[in-house]
Design an enzyme around this catalytic site. Sequence first.
Site, mmCIF file in Angstrom:
data_model
loop_
_atom_site.group_PDB
_atom_site.id
_atom_site.type_symbol
_atom_site.label_atom_id
_atom_site.label_comp_id
_atom_site.label_asym_id
_atom_site.label_seq_id
_atom_site.Cartn_x
_atom_site.Cartn_y
_atom_site.Cartn_z
ATOM 1 N N SER A 113 0.810 -1.229 0.000
ATOM 2 C CA SER A 113 0.000 0.000 0.000
ATOM 3 C C SER A 113 0.839 1.272 0.000
ATOM 4 C CB SER A 113 -0.932 0.031 1.217
ATOM 5 O OG SER A 113 -1.786 -1.086 1.199
ATOM 6 N N ALA A 114 2.142 1.138 0.220
ATOM 7 C CA ALA A 114 3.064 2.279 0.110
ATOM 8 C C ALA A 114 2.825 3.369 1.149
ATOM 9 C CB ALA A 114 3.011 2.876 -1.292
ATOM 10 N N ILE A 115 2.240 2.992 2.276
ATOM 11 C CA ILE A 115 1.966 3.993 3.299
ATOM 12 C C ILE A 115 3.038 3.911 4.386
ATOM 13 C CG2 ILE A 115 0.267 4.911 4.927
ATOM 14 C CD1 ILE A 115 -0.806 4.707 2.078
ATOM 15 N N HIS A 139 3.042 4.366 7.634
ATOM 16 C CA HIS A 139 2.036 4.514 8.682
ATOM 17 C C HIS A 139 2.581 5.374 9.822
ATOM 18 C CE1 HIS A 139 -0.595 1.486 6.949
ATOM 19 N NE2 HIS A 139 0.465 0.723 6.753
ATOM 20 N N ARG A 151 1.482 -11.090 1.556
ATOM 21 C CA ARG A 151 1.763 -10.784 2.956
ATOM 22 C C ARG A 151 2.505 -11.936 3.602
ATOM 23 N NH1 ARG A 151 -3.416 -9.517 2.162
ATOM 24 N NH2 ARG A 151 -4.082 -7.378 2.553
ATOM 25 N N CYS A 171 2.614 8.190 -22.891
ATOM 26 C CA CYS A 171 1.683 8.582 -21.822
ATOM 27 C C CYS A 171 2.426 9.263 -20.690
ATOM 28 C CB CYS A 171 0.926 7.378 -21.287
ATOM 29 S SG CYS A 171 0.094 6.426 -22.554
ATOM 30 N N LYS A 175 -6.544 -4.090 7.997
ATOM 31 C CA LYS A 175 -6.776 -2.661 7.829
ATOM 32 C C LYS A 175 -7.820 -2.346 6.768
ATOM 33 C CE LYS A 175 -2.057 -1.281 9.137
ATOM 34 N NZ LYS A 175 -1.262 -2.453 8.707
ATOM 35 N N CYS A 216 -1.546 3.513 -21.703
ATOM 36 C CA CYS A 216 -1.344 2.525 -22.775
ATOM 37 C C CYS A 216 -0.520 1.343 -22.288
ATOM 38 C CB CYS A 216 -0.761 3.155 -24.029
ATOM 39 S SG CYS A 216 1.007 3.039 -24.219
HETATM 40 C C1 LIG Z 1 -0.768 -6.190 0.542
HETATM 41 C C2 LIG Z 1 0.290 -5.565 1.385
HETATM 42 C C3 LIG Z 1 0.194 -4.226 1.787
HETATM 43 C C4 LIG Z 1 1.158 -3.655 2.592
HETATM 44 N N1 LIG Z 1 1.065 -2.324 2.895
HETATM 45 C C5 LIG Z 1 2.033 -1.759 3.665
HETATM 46 C C6 LIG Z 1 1.988 -0.376 3.977
HETATM 47 O O1 LIG Z 1 1.138 0.368 3.505
HETATM 48 N N2 LIG Z 1 2.931 0.141 4.805
HETATM 49 C C7 LIG Z 1 3.904 -0.637 5.338
HETATM 50 O O2 LIG Z 1 4.696 -0.125 6.098
HETATM 51 N N3 LIG Z 1 4.002 -1.936 5.027
HETATM 52 C C8 LIG Z 1 3.094 -2.508 4.188
HETATM 53 N N4 LIG Z 1 3.180 -3.831 3.866
HETATM 54 C C9 LIG Z 1 4.290 -4.596 4.372
HETATM 55 C C10 LIG Z 1 5.580 -4.324 3.611
HETATM 56 O O3 LIG Z 1 5.357 -4.301 2.221
HETATM 57 C C11 LIG Z 1 6.585 -5.387 3.952
HETATM 58 O O4 LIG Z 1 6.687 -5.460 5.327
HETATM 59 C C12 LIG Z 1 7.973 -5.117 3.398
HETATM 60 O O5 LIG Z 1 7.925 -4.814 2.023
HETATM 61 C C13 LIG Z 1 8.836 -6.315 3.640
HETATM 62 O O6 LIG Z 1 10.099 -6.113 3.081
HETATM 63 P P1 LIG Z 1 11.140 -7.273 3.026
HETATM 64 O O7 LIG Z 1 12.386 -6.684 2.511
HETATM 65 O O8 LIG Z 1 11.169 -7.954 4.318
HETATM 66 O O9 LIG Z 1 10.498 -8.347 2.034
HETATM 67 P P2 LIG Z 1 10.535 -8.479 0.449
HETATM 68 O O10 LIG Z 1 10.307 -7.206 -0.220
HETATM 69 O O11 LIG Z 1 9.638 -9.599 0.083
HETATM 70 O O12 LIG Z 1 12.022 -8.883 0.154
HETATM 71 C C14 LIG Z 1 12.511 -10.162 0.335
HETATM 72 C C15 LIG Z 1 13.423 -10.482 -0.816
HETATM 73 O O13 LIG Z 1 14.067 -11.704 -0.571
HETATM 74 C C16 LIG Z 1 14.214 -12.403 -1.771
HETATM 75 N N5 LIG Z 1 14.406 -13.802 -1.466
HETATM 76 C C17 LIG Z 1 13.539 -14.651 -0.874
HETATM 77 N N6 LIG Z 1 14.065 -15.877 -0.776
HETATM 78 C C18 LIG Z 1 15.310 -15.811 -1.303
HETATM 79 C C19 LIG Z 1 16.348 -16.759 -1.503
HETATM 80 N N7 LIG Z 1 16.212 -18.041 -1.120
HETATM 81 N N8 LIG Z 1 17.480 -16.344 -2.080
HETATM 82 C C20 LIG Z 1 17.636 -15.045 -2.485
HETATM 83 N N9 LIG Z 1 16.684 -14.119 -2.321
HETATM 84 C C21 LIG Z 1 15.529 -14.486 -1.743
HETATM 85 C C22 LIG Z 1 12.915 -12.112 -2.460
HETATM 86 O O14 LIG Z 1 13.000 -12.335 -3.863
HETATM 87 C C23 LIG Z 1 12.671 -10.660 -2.108
HETATM 88 O O15 LIG Z 1 13.183 -9.776 -3.077
HETATM 89 C C24 LIG Z 1 2.240 -4.422 3.027
HETATM 90 C C25 LIG Z 1 2.362 -5.746 2.610
HETATM 91 C C26 LIG Z 1 1.409 -6.307 1.769
HETATM 92 C C27 LIG Z 1 1.564 -7.692 1.277
#
Ligand SMILES: Cc1cc2nc3c(=O)[nH]c(=O)nc-3n(C[C@H](O)[C@H](O)[C@H](O)COP(=O)(O)OP(=O)(O)OC[C@H]3O[C@@H](n4cnc5c(N)ncnc54)[C@H](O)[C@@H]3O)c2cc1C
Lengths: 486, 424
Positions: free
Chosen positions: A48-50, A52, A314, A407, A253, A442
């Site tokens: 959601s890019a918020i 919070h 998630r 665009c 939420k 587009c």
């Molecule tokens: C629907 C939704 C809405 C959300 N809205 C919000 C919001 O509004 N505000 C907010 O604060 N948070 C929000 N979140 C939560 C937030 O997006 C996440 O908490 C955050 O992006 C997690 O980041 P990360 O780096 O832990 O995970 P990820 O971005 O998933 O990064 C993990 C990386 O690890 C890599 N990886 C996995 N396994 C391996 C492997 N074996 N070897 C090498 N690489 C691997 C993956 O490819 C990935 O690139 C939301 C989440 C969801 C799903």
Amino acid sequence: MRTNYDVIIIGSGIVGSLTARYLSAYDINILVVEKESDVGMNTSSANSAIIHSGYDPAPNTLKAAMNSLGNRLWHTLAPELGIAFKESGSYVVAIGAGELPVLRGLYERGIANSIPGLKIINKAEFLTREPLINPDVSGALWAPTAAVIDPFGAVLAAAENAVVNGAEYLFETEFTGFISGGDKITGIKTTRGDFSCKWVVNSAGIHSGEIAKKAGTRKDFIITPRKGSYLVFDPVKLSINNVLFPVPTDKGKGTLVSTTTHGNVMIGPNNEPCENMDDSATTRAGVEEVLKGAKKLVPSIDQKNVIAMYAGIRASGNAGRDFVIDIPVEIKGLVNLCGIESPGFASAPAIALKVVELLKSAGFELKEKPGWIPVRKPAPHLHTLSLKERAELTAKNPAYGRIVCRCEEITEGEIIDAMRSPVPARTYDGIKRRTWLGTGRCQGSFDMPRVIQIMAREMGIPETEVTKKGGGSEIVFRKTKEVPAR
Amino acid sequence: MKKIYDVVVIGAGPAGLSAAIEAKKSGAGDVLIIERNNEPGGILLQCIHNGFGSVIFKKDLPGPAYAWNFIEQARSLNVEMVFDTMVVDITGGRKIYASNSVEGFIELDAKAIVLAMGCRERTRAQIMAPGDRPAGVFTAGMVQRLVNIEGYMPGKNFVILGSGDIGMIMARRLTLEGAKVIKIIELLPYLTGLRRNYVQCLQDFGIPLELSTTIKRITGKKRVEAVETVGVDETLTPIAGTERVIACDSLILSVGLVPENELSRKAGVVLDPLTLGPVVDETMATNVPGIFAAGNVVTIYDLVDYVSMAGATAGISAAKFAAGAPVSPPAFTLTPGDGVRTVMPQKITGLSGPDASVLVELRASREFAGRVSVNILEDENIVYSHVEKYARPAEMITLKINWNETAKKLSNNKSGLKVNIAKI
Ligand SMILES: Cc1cc2nc3c(=O)[nH]c(=O)nc-3n(C[C@H](O)[C@H](O)[C@H](O)COP(=O)(O)OP(=O)(O)OC[C@H]3O[C@@H](n4cnc5c(N)ncnc54)[C@H](O)[C@@H]3O)c2cc1C
Ligand SMILES: Cc1cc2nc3c(=O)[nH]c(=O)nc-3n(C[C@H](O)[C@H](O)[C@H](O)COP(=O)(O)OP(=O)(O)OC[C@H]3O[C@@H](n4cnc5c(N)ncnc54)[C@H](O)[C@@H]3O)c2cc1C
């Protein structure tokens, strides 16, 4: 190729990339391994890019602490790294008198979490702030410190800044197992060979639970992925400059209506089960659910004006559970960052700093590096500049005059910038995420043939090797008039 | 390039070329066409199939050959053309901002402007095709460009969604290039393109067409691996149990064209919510004085000949305006009545040309199998009538009306006229 590092980070999402960025201030060798073809391709670019404000997490949890600190950090970090960031504030909107009391509860939780500036505003005032809102609105909780971020842009900025400061990234490189000696992890196995290191940071998002288990830690930790779909609207057809949440339910939420840093309206998410760990397919039912949810807040939303849809996964199943941010006791040399679900993005800078702190307290010597560059200047986006600035840039570099994406008005110069940046775009989607090319009404149907040509030229490869999102996603497969291979 | 022109035309497709040619012939001094592509011809350059020019040239030409006639004429009349240059903004005061890699950022003034930007394709999100987001989902026009201009094959096994002309033409083209087109599916219960294309592109090549069917989901992490189709009922609602999975590596969307009016909007041009193009009168004038429009930017045409004619009208009108001729306000409005989905022009001055000839382009809102009359009505009073063998949404109907004759039949001094289609 170097195979020996001080710290290896698994995963280039916002958590891994910000960890790399903060660690790059110290005199150590850092490697980030990522299984996808680019940074942040998973949850960190479909959410959601918020940013919070922090009223939501239960008081006295890591989530609450990380969220409120993370929010504060983002307000200075975003400008420092040149990340698109809108200090929009956010609203939780009560529809009908029945929902009004919920606002009070949220307000009080916010006070317990020390969130500044919270205010409950009445119907009349809210109607002046968001004229498109459902006329049955009964009030709203205003959280002025909430913000909207460009999520992919944020991951990229963190990664680029880390690379400029010496960190290395390896893409299409999947972690497959740990190498350990005695009670200590000494390296990792990947699809591109083995690497040795002193510390591993497990920031693998939805896969962090499996990886923790491979190290013999967090055996009870199970992630059951659930996906959330989003729809993005043509900015010409729908304009809302606020972040509007419905009142939360026990399911989460709810479906929000939000502005993006790019000026589109975005709605979502819903909450539906995944068929497997990496299932981010949108479904008809899911899309309909999102539309229905968003119409509760803004009844005039019209699906005809949707220009893009996608879903994010998630890291849930640990609902009600807190973030895991720790050095496990079972084995040395590992930091686990598991269950970083929402508000994970808002919390990420705080989580990354916490990793630095944990490493220090575990006795890992972190010496500040002279000449660390904390600031990153983003590549120019011509359509955001004044006519005069555009004219000046184009005079310097004629490629900024050649518009490739009609665009979004993205120029060849911007595409070349993206391909020559510290974390260069190597795929069509990589260029799209960096420049916003092909994200307009587009959706790339005009630019794609041209971009394929530019990419082939820049990378010195034939057009048939240009991919959308890494090996296996080639776009064209042979020249016409060549005999098809049987 | 100069700083000021009599007429600036945006877009060098058939509409823009004709506009520039006729503006010159009508006495405009400096006429400029700005085109973002690297050569003139517009969408015709990628339409290497034949089927162009049956009305104007009484010939069955391929697209580029049709375009060539007009390109040559424009050149010999010294119409100035700039390529690789995109107009990014125009104002109601007729200032034009454009960008290219030679002159950089360009600002110029026009005494009159002709909008001839053509159209763009509807995309995956607009038809809500859910599923994964792999490589291998293309719009038909993009595939046409890849295959016919860039010379690349974007896949081996294709499913095409949408029975519009571009989809059918690409089905044949891809088959000729050695690909397998498994089938074309269409949401509506009828063909949405021309019958002639159904015969020549699908029947002749044994490519099946499945009506009342849509895409339920696209699967494939990296590249399309399959699409799941589902049948729909009369209300276009998916029918459970009719799902079918088709293995393929590409999905082509041929789901409609939308006039390209971002610039028009910036200049304050009023758009028709039905055609999605500018509201124009029969001189092709928009509501903004000195801004005219023609071609697919106004309404989506089937036949290029009528695009060229509309372009010519716009060019003549623009030249007159640039020379200071007075503007005649529209006296009548034309709106769709029963059986009609869109009408263009939406306004009529009734004053143009010695024979006051008015071309009206319209589309039916549903299928009429037998003979129909297409009527213009003042209340219940038919002031013009024309017979067609049938009427289908897929085929544009062109009325050539002598407005002097028609005006004589107007009795009530009403300004609001309706167009309807009635079974005979
Ligand atoms: C629907 C939704 C809405 C959300 N809205 C919000 C919001 O509004 N505000 C907010 O604060 N948070 C929000 N979140 C939560 C937030 O997006 C996440 O908490 C955050 O992006 C997690 O980041 P990360 O780096 O832990 O995970 P990820 O971005 O998933 O990064 C993990 C990386 O690890 C890599 N990886 C996995 N396994 C391996 C492997 N074996 N070897 C090498 N690489 C691997 C993956 O490819 C990935 O690139 C939301 C989440 C969801 C799903
Ligand atoms: C696949 C296909 C098959 C067809 N088959 C037939 C057929 O068999 N027979 C037939 O008679 N008709 C056919 N047609 C219809 C006919 O080709 C079109 O109606 C006609 O080409 C439309 O002309 P136009 O000038 O309005 O638009 P276009 O030909 O699209 O030209 C518009 C031009 O404007 C330029 N432009 C747009 N925006 C800008 C800007 N901001 N700055 C600078 N330049 C700009 C574009 O690059 C383009 O060159 C077909 C059309 C298609 C797409």
